[in-house]
Design a protein around this motif. Structure first.
Motif, PDB file in Angstrom:
ATOM      1  N   ILE A 211      74.648  12.945  51.591  1.00  0.00           N
ATOM      2  CA  ILE A 211      73.658  12.068  51.564  1.00  0.00           C
ATOM      3  C   ILE A 211      73.942  10.846  51.038  1.00  0.00           C
ATOM      4  N   GLN A 212      74.277   9.905  52.069  1.00  0.00           N
ATOM      5  CA  GLN A 212      75.139   8.565  51.490  1.00  0.00           C
ATOM      6  C   GLN A 212      74.146   7.645  50.745  1.00  0.00           C
ATOM      7  N   GLU A 213      72.881   7.434  50.928  1.00  0.00           N
ATOM      8  CA  GLU A 213      72.090   6.204  50.419  1.00  0.00           C
ATOM      9  C   GLU A 213      71.675   6.961  49.025  1.00  0.00           C
ATOM     10  N   LYS A 214      71.779   8.149  48.505  1.00  0.00           N
ATOM     11  CA  LYS A 214      71.665   8.539  47.026  1.00  0.00           C
ATOM     12  C   LYS A 214      72.922   8.760  46.420  1.00  0.00           C
ATOM     13  N   SER A 215      74.086   8.424  47.167  1.00  0.00           N
ATOM     14  CA  SER A 215      75.635   8.630  46.253  1.00  0.00           C
ATOM     15  C   SER A 215      76.089   7.315  46.104  1.00  0.00           C
ATOM     16  N   ASP A 217      79.612   4.867  45.784  1.00  0.00           N
ATOM     17  CA  ASP A 217      80.502   4.494  47.049  1.00  0.00           C
ATOM     18  C   ASP A 217      81.646   5.556  47.181  1.00  0.00           C
ATOM     19  N   THR A 230      81.228   9.630  56.094  1.00  0.00           N
ATOM     20  CA  THR A 230      79.841   9.052  56.497  1.00  0.00           C
ATOM     21  C   THR A 230      78.615   9.869  56.217  1.00  0.00           C
ATOM     22  N   ASP A 231      77.518   8.934  56.337  1.00  0.00           N
ATOM     23  CA  ASP A 231      76.307   9.784  56.112  1.00  0.00           C
ATOM     24  C   ASP A 231      76.175  11.142  56.985  1.00  0.00           C
TER      25      ASP A 231
END
Length: 240
Positions: A211-215, A217, A230-231
Motif C-alpha cells: 500500500i503505497q500511500e501508507k508507506s 518512500d 509500485t502501489d
C-alpha cells in the motif's frame, strides 16, 4: 532306627520339593506383577550429549526419589503426547517418565541400564514453540515479467513473530529493519532507526499487497538497478 532315618529323609525331601515349588511360584508372581520393565517419574537436571541426569519425583516409590543417570541410545524412544520428538527437544527442568528394563547400579548417582522410553509429561514443549516462533518467512515481490532474478527483487523477511527486514534497493547501504504488527488486515512494518513505516494488505497467508500511500518512500537509487515497487505490488511467500 533305619525306619526312623528313612522317615526323616523322606520328610526332608518333601520339604525340599515344597520350598523349590514355593520359590519358583514366588518368582513367577513377581514377574507377572512387575513385568520386565519399570517406570518412574523424574525432573531433568542435566543433559550432556546423550547422557542424562535426573532427579526422581516425590510421587515415586522411595527407591526412585534420588538422582539417576543414564545413556539415551538409538533404541530409546522419546515422545511427547504420543508423538515422537528428538532428544534436542528435552531440556533441564522438564518432567519426564522413564521406562527401563535393565538393572540399577548402586553408585552416586545411580546408573540406570537399558532405558527404552522417555515421555515428556509437560503440557507445553518450549523447544517446539521456539522453533515455531523463529521460523523465517520470505515474501518476494512478484515481478516475473521484468525478468529479474530473485536476489535483486524487493523482499520482506519476517524473522519471527515481531521482527522484520525489508530489502528493496541493492545499491543502498541502508536496509530497513525493526518490528511489525498485523492489525485490521494490514501488516505494518516500522523501521527502528528512522521510524519509517511500510504497510501491506494481508491478502492471504502467502500473499501481501503493498500500500503505497501508507508507506514511506521506496524509490531506488537507480531505477535500472532493481525492480521498482509500485502501489498494489504483490509480495509472495517463498519457502526458505
Amino acid at each position: 532306627m533305619k525306619n526312623f532315618l528313612k522317615g526323616v529323609m523322606i520328610l526332608l525331601f518333601v520339604l525340599l520339593i515344597f520350598w523349590a515349588g514355593y520359590t519358583v511360584g514366588t518368582n513367577r508372581m513377581d514377574q507377572e506383577d512387575f513385568g520386565d520393565s519399570a517406570v518412574f517419574y523424574a525432573e531433568i537436571l542435566e543433559i550432556d550429549g546423550r547422557s542424562m541426569l535426573v532427579s526422581g519425583l516425590k510421587e515415586n516409590d522411595v527407591n526412585y526419589r534420588g538422582e539417576f543417570s543414564f545413556q539415551v541410545t538409538a533404541d530409546t524412544k522419546i515422545e511427547w503426547h504420543h508423538t515422537d520428538i528428538a532428544l534436542t527437544e528435552l531440556m533441564p527442568g522438564q518432567h519426564i517418565s522413564i521406562t527401563f528394563s535393565g538393572g540399577v547400579q548402586e553408585s552416586y548417582p545411580a546408573q540406570i541400564q537399558d532405558v527404552s522410553r522417555i515421555s515428556l509429561l509437560d503440557d507445553v514443549n518450549p523447544q517446539r514453540d521456539k522453533a515455531e516462533i523463529s521460523s523465517v518467512k520470505n515474501y518476494y515481490m512478484n515481478a516475473e515479467e521484468l525478468g529479474k532474478t530473485e536476489q535483486s527483487l524487493p523482499c520482506l523477511t519476517l524473522l519471527d513473530k515481531e521482527n522484520f527486514v525489508f530489502s528493496y534497493d541493492v545499491l543502498s547501504s541502508y536496509i530497513p529493519m525493526g518490528t511489525y504488527e498485523i492489525t485490521d488486515g494490514e501488516l505494518i512494518a516500522t523501521d527502528k532507526e528512522k521510524g519509517s513505516r511500510y504497510v501491506f494488505e494481508v491478502v492471504d497467508e502467502n500473499t501481501l499487497k503493498f500500500i503505497q500511500e501508507k508507506s514511506a518512500d521506496v524509490s531506488l537509487t537507480e531505477e535500472n538497478a532493481g525492480a521498482v515497487i509500485t502501489d498494489g505490488a504483490l509480495f509472495e511467500r517463498k519457502q526458505v
